[in-house]
Scaffold this motif. Structure first.
Motif, mmCIF file in Angstrom:
data_model
loop_
_atom_site.group_PDB
_atom_site.id
_atom_site.type_symbol
_atom_site.label_atom_id
_atom_site.label_comp_id
_atom_site.label_asym_id
_atom_site.label_seq_id
_atom_site.Cartn_x
_atom_site.Cartn_y
_atom_site.Cartn_z
ATOM 1 N N GLN A 294 31.476 -15.607 -51.379
ATOM 2 C CA GLN A 294 30.241 -15.304 -50.936
ATOM 3 C C GLN A 294 29.808 -13.774 -51.434
ATOM 4 N N LEU A 295 30.940 -12.985 -52.021
ATOM 5 C CA LEU A 295 30.792 -11.512 -52.154
ATOM 6 C C LEU A 295 29.470 -11.255 -53.270
ATOM 7 N N ALA A 296 29.367 -11.921 -54.074
ATOM 8 C CA ALA A 296 28.223 -11.896 -55.084
ATOM 9 C C ALA A 296 26.900 -11.948 -54.468
ATOM 10 N N ALA A 297 26.842 -12.908 -53.516
ATOM 11 C CA ALA A 297 25.580 -12.988 -52.874
ATOM 12 C C ALA A 297 25.353 -11.816 -52.112
ATOM 13 N N LEU A 298 26.501 -11.477 -51.190
ATOM 14 C CA LEU A 298 26.219 -10.046 -50.453
ATOM 15 C C LEU A 298 25.927 -8.910 -51.370
ATOM 16 N N ARG A 299 26.657 -8.599 -52.629
ATOM 17 C CA ARG A 299 26.159 -7.668 -53.570
ATOM 18 C C ARG A 299 24.743 -7.758 -53.907
ATOM 19 N N THR A 300 24.318 -8.840 -54.081
ATOM 20 C CA THR A 300 22.754 -9.033 -54.622
ATOM 21 C C THR A 300 21.889 -8.841 -53.783
ATOM 22 N N TYR A 301 22.097 -9.274 -52.383
ATOM 23 C CA TYR A 301 21.110 -9.065 -51.376
ATOM 24 C C TYR A 301 21.128 -7.141 -51.286
ATOM 25 N N ASP A 302 22.431 -6.683 -51.222
ATOM 26 C CA ASP A 302 22.238 -5.218 -51.019
ATOM 27 C C ASP A 302 21.565 -4.464 -52.161
ATOM 28 N N ALA A 303 21.852 -4.963 -53.556
ATOM 29 C CA ALA A 303 21.046 -4.469 -54.552
ATOM 30 C C ALA A 303 19.587 -4.340 -54.243
ATOM 31 N N GLU A 304 19.133 -5.754 -53.875
ATOM 32 C CA GLU A 304 17.594 -5.973 -53.677
ATOM 33 C C GLU A 304 17.139 -4.948 -52.585
ATOM 34 N N ARG A 305 17.815 -4.852 -51.622
ATOM 35 C CA ARG A 305 17.582 -4.032 -50.520
ATOM 36 C C ARG A 305 17.101 -2.638 -50.913
ATOM 37 N N ALA A 306 18.209 -2.151 -51.954
ATOM 38 C CA ALA A 306 18.161 -0.676 -52.381
ATOM 39 C C ALA A 306 17.060 -0.449 -53.324
ATOM 40 N N SER A 307 16.595 -1.447 -53.865
ATOM 41 C CA SER A 307 15.461 -1.442 -54.836
ATOM 42 C C SER A 307 13.909 -1.574 -54.250
ATOM 43 N N GLU A 308 14.162 -1.695 -52.954
ATOM 44 C CA GLU A 308 12.817 -1.808 -52.228
ATOM 45 C C GLU A 308 12.424 -0.662 -51.741
ATOM 46 N N THR A 309 11.085 -0.093 -52.279
ATOM 47 C CA THR A 309 10.684 1.152 -52.026
ATOM 48 C C THR A 309 10.274 1.269 -50.397
ATOM 49 N N LYS A 310 9.816 0.254 -49.765
ATOM 50 C CA LYS A 310 9.380 0.337 -48.419
ATOM 51 C C LYS A 310 10.237 -1.180 -47.854
ATOM 52 N N PRO A 311 10.971 -0.993 -46.863
ATOM 53 C CA PRO A 311 11.722 -2.022 -46.495
ATOM 54 C C PRO A 311 10.800 -2.922 -45.555
ATOM 55 N N PRO A 312 10.630 -4.269 -45.418
ATOM 56 C CA PRO A 312 9.643 -5.026 -44.636
ATOM 57 C C PRO A 312 10.018 -4.787 -43.304
ATOM 58 N N ALA A 313 9.084 -5.099 -42.269
ATOM 59 C CA ALA A 313 9.171 -4.741 -41.127
ATOM 60 C C ALA A 313 10.161 -5.517 -40.318
ATOM 61 N N ASP A 314 10.222 -6.674 -40.906
ATOM 62 C CA ASP A 314 11.412 -7.739 -40.148
ATOM 63 C C ASP A 314 12.792 -7.611 -41.024
ATOM 64 N N GLU A 315 12.945 -6.480 -41.356
ATOM 65 C CA GLU A 315 14.389 -6.302 -42.446
ATOM 66 C C GLU A 315 15.772 -6.545 -41.322
ATOM 67 N N ALA A 316 15.515 -6.117 -40.093
ATOM 68 C CA ALA A 316 16.795 -6.242 -39.459
ATOM 69 C C ALA A 316 17.062 -7.654 -39.175
ATOM 70 N N ALA A 317 15.825 -8.359 -38.827
ATOM 71 C CA ALA A 317 16.093 -9.673 -38.464
ATOM 72 C C ALA A 317 16.600 -10.498 -39.752
ATOM 73 N N ARG A 318 16.014 -10.276 -40.937
ATOM 74 C CA ARG A 318 16.191 -10.854 -42.293
ATOM 75 C C ARG A 318 17.695 -10.764 -42.395
ATOM 76 N N LEU A 319 18.234 -9.401 -42.383
ATOM 77 C CA LEU A 319 19.610 -9.140 -42.668
ATOM 78 C C LEU A 319 20.532 -9.775 -41.536
ATOM 79 N N LYS A 320 20.337 -9.940 -40.421
ATOM 80 C CA LYS A 320 21.106 -10.513 -39.245
ATOM 81 C C LYS A 320 20.950 -12.023 -39.816
ATOM 82 N N ALA A 321 19.981 -12.738 -40.269
ATOM 83 C CA ALA A 321 20.197 -13.805 -40.762
ATOM 84 C C ALA A 321 20.878 -14.358 -41.897
ATOM 85 N N PHE A 322 20.632 -13.581 -42.885
ATOM 86 C CA PHE A 322 21.533 -13.618 -44.368
ATOM 87 C C PHE A 322 22.813 -13.521 -43.928
#
Ligand SMILES: C[S@@+](CC[C@H](N)C(=O)[O-])C[C@H]1O[C@@H](n2cnc3c(N)ncnc32)[C@H](O)[C@@H]1O
Length: 226
Positions: free
Chosen positions: A23-51
């Motif tokens: 599962q590490l690759a999926a976690l790294r991809t998720y983190d990289a996508e988050r880092a590239s977002e200029t403005k995190p979505p309003a539901d970021e915390a819920a999205r992250l918890k679900a992921f």
């Protein structure tokens, strides 16, 4: 053979570590996508918890074996684990308690903490499979509630949690740590700014601390009240 000297347990752990590694690759991809977002979505915390809800994020083998060794060296009997997930590190800690009891009698417990119900259910099944349930008390729910009551002095604490929860957990358990108790925290060299308030608590409350050169850094802190 690992330091555990328990082939049945090691076989279960090999399966769980392999699942976590996959599962590490999926976690790294998720983190990289988050880092590239200029403005995190309003539901970021819920999205992250679900992921993260089905991710093991298990403690690395070498770190978990190191915790086993520390708990054997210190004859730990009351351990608090912050972040249980599917129970990988819990199994190492409970094996240490079991082996301490076998070596010198008495009893002991690992208090685990997990707020995802499916993870807690899976962890319980793993504890049964390993024959270690009797050494584990898994507290389900948010640790800020479930750790309000701690009976007896704590010998060892493992901090393997989303970092924002590290300081609240230490504030709850810290007063119950006996003099000389060891606290291990994962990835402190990788996330120094995120851990800043955790380090501030250590400094203000009589802990001596050093960062060990495991991958990402592993913090070893000892409660040394004056
Ligand atoms: C890094 S994982 C723990 C991995 C585990 N130590 C192992 O080796 O398998 C952190 C876990 O803490 C749980 N968690 C996060 N915040 C929590 C909270 N406030 N209360 C209880 N559990 C929480 C997450 O659901 C996740 O399963």
């Amino acid at each position: 053979m690992s330091v555990l000297h328990d082939p049945k347990l090691e076989s279960l752990l090999a399966t769980l570590h392999a699942r976590s590694d996959e599962q590490l690759a999926a976690l790294r991809t998720y983190d990289a996508e988050r880092a590239s977002e200029t403005k995190p979505p309003a539901d970021e915390a819920a999205r992250l918890k679900a992921f993260r809800s089905d991710k093991l994020v298990a403690l690395d083998r070498d770190k978990a074996e190191f915790c086993y060794q520390l708990c054997r060296a210190g004859n730990a009997r009351r351990i608090v684990e912050i972040g249980t997930s599917y129970g990988v590190s819990t199994l190492y800690l409970a094996a240490a308690v079991r082996d301490n009891v076998r070596a010198s009698g008495g009893d002991g417990v690992v208090i685990g903490t997990e707020y995802e119900p499916d993870k807690a259910a899976a962890a319980r099944a793993h504890f049964e499979q390993a024959g270690l349930s009797r050494y584990i008390e898994l507290r389900e729910g948010d640790l800020r509630e479930t750790l309000r009551q701690i009976d007896g002095p704590v010998d060892f604490m493992l901090m393997d949690i989303w970092i924002s929860m590290a300081r609240p957990a230490l504030e709850l358990v810290g007063p119950h740590l006996k003099a000389g108790a060891v606290v291990i925290a994962d990835n402190t060299a990788q996330y120094p700014s995120e851990y800043a308030n955790y380090f501030a608590y250590l400094a203000a409350n009589g802990f001596r601390t050093m960062t060990l050169p495991f991958d990402g850094g592993l913090e070893l802190s000892v409660r040394c009240p004056s």
